[in-house]
Design a protein around this motif. Sequence first.
Motif, PDB file in Angstrom:
ATOM      1  N   GLN A 270       0.823  -1.200   0.000  1.00 29.65           N
ATOM      2  CA  GLN A 270       0.000   0.000   0.000  1.00 29.65           C
ATOM      3  C   GLN A 270       0.857   1.249   0.000  1.00 29.65           C
ATOM      4  OE1 GLN A 270      -3.388  -0.005  -0.342  1.00 29.65           O
ATOM      5  NE2 GLN A 270      -3.085   2.189  -0.655  1.00 29.65           N
ATOM      6  N   LYS A 271       1.985   1.190   0.691  1.00 33.80           N
ATOM      7  CA  LYS A 271       2.894   2.337   0.730  1.00 33.80           C
ATOM      8  C   LYS A 271       3.386   2.670  -0.678  1.00 33.80           C
ATOM      9  CE  LYS A 271       6.831   3.997   3.452  1.00 33.80           C
ATOM     10  NZ  LYS A 271       7.825   3.607   4.474  1.00 33.80           N
ATOM     11  N   TYR A 272       3.780   1.634  -1.424  1.00 32.77           N
ATOM     12  CA  TYR A 272       4.231   1.839  -2.802  1.00 32.77           C
ATOM     13  C   TYR A 272       3.092   2.363  -3.675  1.00 32.77           C
ATOM     14  CZ  TYR A 272       8.851  -0.277  -2.278  1.00 32.77           C
ATOM     15  OH  TYR A 272      10.149  -0.523  -1.921  1.00 32.77           O
ATOM     16  N   LYS A 273       1.892   1.829  -3.462  1.00 33.35           N
ATOM     17  CA  LYS A 273       0.744   2.278  -4.259  1.00 33.35           C
ATOM     18  C   LYS A 273       0.458   3.747  -4.014  1.00 33.35           C
ATOM     19  CE  LYS A 273      -1.567  -2.241  -4.281  1.00 33.35           C
ATOM     20  NZ  LYS A 273      -2.709  -3.021  -3.728  1.00 33.35           N
ATOM     21  N   ASP A 274       0.528   4.166  -2.751  1.00 30.58           N
ATOM     22  CA  ASP A 274       0.248   5.567  -2.423  1.00 30.58           C
ATOM     23  C   ASP A 274       1.243   6.507  -3.095  1.00 30.58           C
ATOM     24  OD1 ASP A 274      -1.858   4.729  -0.884  1.00 30.58           O
ATOM     25  OD2 ASP A 274      -0.777   4.870   1.024  1.00 30.58           O
ATOM     26  N   VAL A 275       2.530   6.126  -3.040  1.00 26.65           N
ATOM     27  CA  VAL A 275       3.550   6.968  -3.656  1.00 26.65           C
ATOM     28  C   VAL A 275       3.393   6.969  -5.176  1.00 26.65           C
ATOM     29  CG1 VAL A 275       6.027   7.294  -4.001  1.00 26.65           C
ATOM     30  CG2 VAL A 275       5.163   6.595  -1.765  1.00 26.65           C
ATOM     31  N   PHE A 276       3.124   5.786  -5.756  1.00 32.33           N
ATOM     32  CA  PHE A 276       2.938   5.700  -7.210  1.00 32.33           C
ATOM     33  C   PHE A 276       1.770   6.576  -7.655  1.00 32.33           C
ATOM     34  CE2 PHE A 276       0.622   3.802 -10.782  1.00 32.33           C
ATOM     35  CZ  PHE A 276       1.589   3.880 -11.776  1.00 32.33           C
ATOM     36  N   ASN A 277       0.650   6.505  -6.939  1.00 30.39           N
ATOM     37  CA  ASN A 277      -0.514   7.316  -7.323  1.00 30.39           C
ATOM     38  C   ASN A 277      -0.205   8.803  -7.257  1.00 30.39           C
ATOM     39  OD1 ASN A 277      -2.158   5.082  -7.781  1.00 30.39           O
ATOM     40  ND2 ASN A 277      -2.908   5.011  -5.671  1.00 30.39           N
ATOM     41  N   ALA A 278       0.549   9.207  -6.226  1.00 32.12           N
ATOM     42  CA  ALA A 278       0.916  10.625  -6.101  1.00 32.12           C
ATOM     43  C   ALA A 278       1.826  11.055  -7.245  1.00 32.12           C
ATOM     44  CB  ALA A 278       1.591  10.870  -4.758  1.00 32.12           C
ATOM     45  N   VAL A 279       2.808  10.226  -7.578  1.00 28.96           N
ATOM     46  CA  VAL A 279       3.717  10.537  -8.691  1.00 28.96           C
ATOM     47  C   VAL A 279       2.940  10.610 -10.002  1.00 28.96           C
ATOM     48  CG1 VAL A 279       5.634   9.637 -10.075  1.00 28.96           C
ATOM     49  CG2 VAL A 279       5.766   9.573  -7.583  1.00 28.96           C
ATOM     50  N   GLN A 280       2.046   9.652 -10.213  1.00 27.65           N
ATOM     51  CA  GLN A 280       1.253   9.636 -11.444  1.00 27.65           C
ATOM     52  C   GLN A 280       0.383  10.879 -11.563  1.00 27.65           C
ATOM     53  OE1 GLN A 280      -0.768   5.944 -13.493  1.00 27.65           O
ATOM     54  NE2 GLN A 280      -2.162   6.741 -11.944  1.00 27.65           N
ATOM     55  N   ASN A 281      -0.212  11.318 -10.467  1.00 25.26           N
ATOM     56  CA  ASN A 281      -1.031  12.534 -10.483  1.00 25.26           C
ATOM     57  C   ASN A 281      -0.210  13.760 -10.854  1.00 25.26           C
ATOM     58  OD1 ASN A 281      -3.268  11.090  -9.730  1.00 25.26           O
ATOM     59  ND2 ASN A 281      -3.117  11.593  -7.559  1.00 25.26           N
ATOM     60  N   GLU A 282       0.987  13.861 -10.252  1.00 25.33           N
ATOM     61  CA  GLU A 282       1.846  15.008 -10.532  1.00 25.33           C
ATOM     62  C   GLU A 282       2.310  15.010 -11.994  1.00 25.33           C
ATOM     63  OE1 GLU A 282       2.435  17.508  -8.657  1.00 25.33           O
ATOM     64  OE2 GLU A 282       1.703  16.809  -6.714  1.00 25.33           O
ATOM     65  N   LEU A 283       2.644  13.846 -12.512  1.00 27.93           N
ATOM     66  CA  LEU A 283       3.083  13.755 -13.912  1.00 27.93           C
ATOM     67  C   LEU A 283       1.947  14.101 -14.868  1.00 27.93           C
ATOM     68  CD1 LEU A 283       5.224  10.470 -13.797  1.00 27.93           C
ATOM     69  CD2 LEU A 283       6.054  12.832 -13.985  1.00 27.93           C
ATOM     70  N   ALA A 284       0.745  13.626 -14.563  1.00 25.81           N
ATOM     71  CA  ALA A 284      -0.412  13.958 -15.404  1.00 25.81           C
ATOM     72  C   ALA A 284      -0.651  15.460 -15.431  1.00 25.81           C
ATOM     73  CB  ALA A 284      -1.648  13.223 -14.874  1.00 25.81           C
ATOM     74  N   HIS A 285      -0.490  16.102 -14.278  1.00 29.50           N
ATOM     75  CA  HIS A 285      -0.677  17.553 -14.207  1.00 29.50           C
ATOM     76  C   HIS A 285       0.362  18.289 -15.058  1.00 29.50           C
ATOM     77  CE1 HIS A 285      -1.631  21.474 -12.518  1.00 29.50           C
ATOM     78  NE2 HIS A 285      -0.354  21.640 -12.236  1.00 29.50           N
ATOM     79  N   LEU A 286       1.622  17.871 -14.955  1.00 28.33           N
ATOM     80  CA  LEU A 286       2.682  18.524 -15.736  1.00 28.33           C
ATOM     81  C   LEU A 286       2.532  18.255 -17.232  1.00 28.33           C
ATOM     82  CD1 LEU A 286       5.975  18.079 -13.659  1.00 28.33           C
ATOM     83  CD2 LEU A 286       4.712  20.172 -14.107  1.00 28.33           C
ATOM     84  N   ASN A 287       2.080  17.051 -17.586  1.00 29.05           N
ATOM     85  CA  ASN A 287       1.914  16.703 -19.001  1.00 29.05           C
ATOM     86  C   ASN A 287       0.590  17.181 -19.567  1.00 29.05           C
ATOM     87  OD1 ASN A 287       4.403  15.394 -19.250  1.00 29.05           O
ATOM     88  ND2 ASN A 287       3.576  13.453 -18.469  1.00 29.05           N
ATOM     89  N   ARG A 288      -0.216  17.818 -18.708  1.00 31.14           N
ATOM     90  CA  ARG A 288      -1.496  18.406 -19.115  1.00 31.14           C
ATOM     91  C   ARG A 288      -2.446  17.362 -19.721  1.00 31.14           C
ATOM     92  NH1 ARG A 288       2.627  21.697 -19.677  1.00 31.14           N
ATOM     93  NH2 ARG A 288       2.497  23.831 -18.869  1.00 31.14           N
ATOM     94  N   ILE A 289      -2.476  16.195 -19.072  1.00 32.21           N
ATOM     95  CA  ILE A 289      -3.392  15.133 -19.471  1.00 32.21           C
ATOM     96  C   ILE A 289      -4.071  14.610 -18.216  1.00 32.21           C
ATOM     97  CG2 ILE A 289      -2.095  14.450 -21.531  1.00 32.21           C
ATOM     98  CD1 ILE A 289      -0.810  12.219 -19.933  1.00 32.21           C
ATOM     99  N   THR A 290      -5.081  13.777 -18.409  1.00 29.51           N
ATOM    100  CA  THR A 290      -5.784  13.231 -17.260  1.00 29.51           C
ATOM    101  C   THR A 290      -4.945  12.126 -16.612  1.00 29.51           C
ATOM    102  OG1 THR A 290      -6.928  11.498 -18.499  1.00 29.51           O
ATOM    103  CG2 THR A 290      -7.991  13.673 -18.395  1.00 29.51           C
ATOM    104  N   ARG A 291      -5.321  11.784 -15.403  1.00 24.18           N
ATOM    105  CA  ARG A 291      -4.612  10.712 -14.712  1.00 24.18           C
ATOM    106  C   ARG A 291      -4.760   9.393 -15.467  1.00 24.18           C
ATOM    107  NH1 ARG A 291      -6.044   8.486  -8.613  1.00 24.18           N
ATOM    108  NH2 ARG A 291      -4.739   6.623  -8.733  1.00 24.18           N
ATOM    109  N   ALA A 292      -5.970   9.151 -16.010  1.00 26.08           N
ATOM    110  CA  ALA A 292      -6.209   7.926 -16.767  1.00 26.08           C
ATOM    111  C   ALA A 292      -5.320   7.877 -18.009  1.00 26.08           C
ATOM    112  CB  ALA A 292      -7.676   7.831 -17.164  1.00 26.08           C
ATOM    113  N   GLU A 293      -5.167   9.020 -18.682  1.00 25.30           N
ATOM    114  CA  GLU A 293      -4.316   9.074 -19.880  1.00 25.30           C
ATOM    115  C   GLU A 293      -2.850   8.840 -19.512  1.00 25.30           C
ATOM    116  OE1 GLU A 293      -6.778  12.191 -22.737  1.00 25.30           O
ATOM    117  OE2 GLU A 293      -5.518  12.966 -21.108  1.00 25.30           O
ATOM    118  N   GLU A 294      -2.418   9.377 -18.367  1.00 27.87           N
ATOM    119  CA  GLU A 294      -1.047   9.150 -17.907  1.00 27.87           C
ATOM    120  C   GLU A 294      -0.835   7.671 -17.595  1.00 27.87           C
ATOM    121  OE1 GLU A 294       2.760   9.894 -17.174  1.00 27.87           O
ATOM    122  OE2 GLU A 294       1.408  11.571 -17.605  1.00 27.87           O
TER     123      GLU A 294
END
Length: 473
Positions: A270-294
């Motif tokens: 769960q710890k890894y999942k939480d960090v992965f989800n946070a990283v994925q959200n931040e990358l989606a924001h920077l790439n200007r796409i949705t989380r699902a698209e990322e």
Amino acid sequence: MRILDGDQYSEIYSQKFLSYFSNWRHGAPSYKKRNAHLVIDKNHAVTFENDEKRSYASGINNALKWILDHGIINSEQMTTLAQWYISCHTDKLKAAIGERFDFLLLDEAQDTSSKQYRLLMQLTEGTNVQFQRFGNPYQALYTIYGNETVDAWNPIVEAEKGVAQVEEISTTVRFGPHIANLVKNVCCENYPTFHPSKSSSSLENCLIIFEDEEDLRRKYQRLIHRCVTENTDFLECHKKDEIVAPLHEDLKRWFPDYDRSLSASIDHNQKYKDVFNAVQNELAHLNRITRAEEHVLLQQNLDLASLVGKMVRGLVTGNMTREELERFIVPIITPNSRKEAAELSDTLLAKFMYVPDEISGTLNKSEQQINLSTIHGAKGETHRSTFLLLDSEIYWNKKDHENLFFKTLYPFLIGKRRDYGNELDSKFIKDCLKYAYVALSRPKFLAGVAIPISSITTSQKQEMLDYGWEEAK
């Protein structure tokens, strides 16, 4: 099937057991102390048995069976199921493994139970597979926490029996000579060849004598501040400063606000999942796409997914610098902006890792953070500094009013090793040394011990100072 261990499994068991006994006035009886274990009969039926003689023995078995029927097992039960399956298909499994693999590599072999180790030996015996084991047998804790009395993996014994050839790596690059000598002193076996590499350095080993929680924290924080101010390497290290003890109860006794559920993640996945989800959200924001698209982008591009995986692992384990994180981020974001990569790096480090203030070099809020953990919870970690709390009741049936943990370790802390193998309390001594060895081999720069003022005499303190310990006041 879901595999749960520790508090998560015990809580489910406790709730189910108590549901059978509405008038039960105490906590659920420990299934571990009663040797409750899974049994598979010749008809492949699964039941549980235990050593309890009183009437509630069936309640223990029924609670464990109910948990299993609902798709939850613990690691010990998983090993029993593996043992059963291998016994049913041994020849086919050995043939398949022999055809597919040339080597079987077992890392951290000291953390393997006897049952697990025997299964691996069984699967490789008589095949061409070379079974190679790597680890540090002096860090084996199974004989402390479980029902086992002998370490599953003992390379010296295996070499003597001709079962294996042993290559010893006695050089450490984690820490310097001060910590290396201390670790060598508290090793459960004589370890004269252990030494640091020439490039490693460490600070003087420190002693804190404390009256209460506030006194211990204050002295430790003051010491950290001094090290940050005087030592650039210590300042730039991103690792934790941590106080460790054998048991959760030991920490709770001195730190009333200590929460064992927060000291270490019970569900590491769960710890890894939480960090992965946070990283994925931040990358989606920077790439200007949705989380699902990322998410789809990472699934389609294994190179990018590998970079994200390394980022997540570095953040979870604390083994990643700001510069390393930036290098991973740049090729993942569009456009490849170093400025945005630096900003995201700072955001992730601030959220998931402890990072000193490299600019001011002052003792800011993050630098004052002192973590608490059991020794078992700290296994495998690298800290900036580690203090071992020398106040523990490591055996529930020992009255520890004289602080036997400190009393047992004291001679070893001042270099007075002895052959304790024939002493009545030899197992207790060995367990104490194993705890100390694991704990004091965590830090990269600073190792220390924290002793209640009521446990140490004036002459003992002076002996430690004469031996080279430095008191932090």
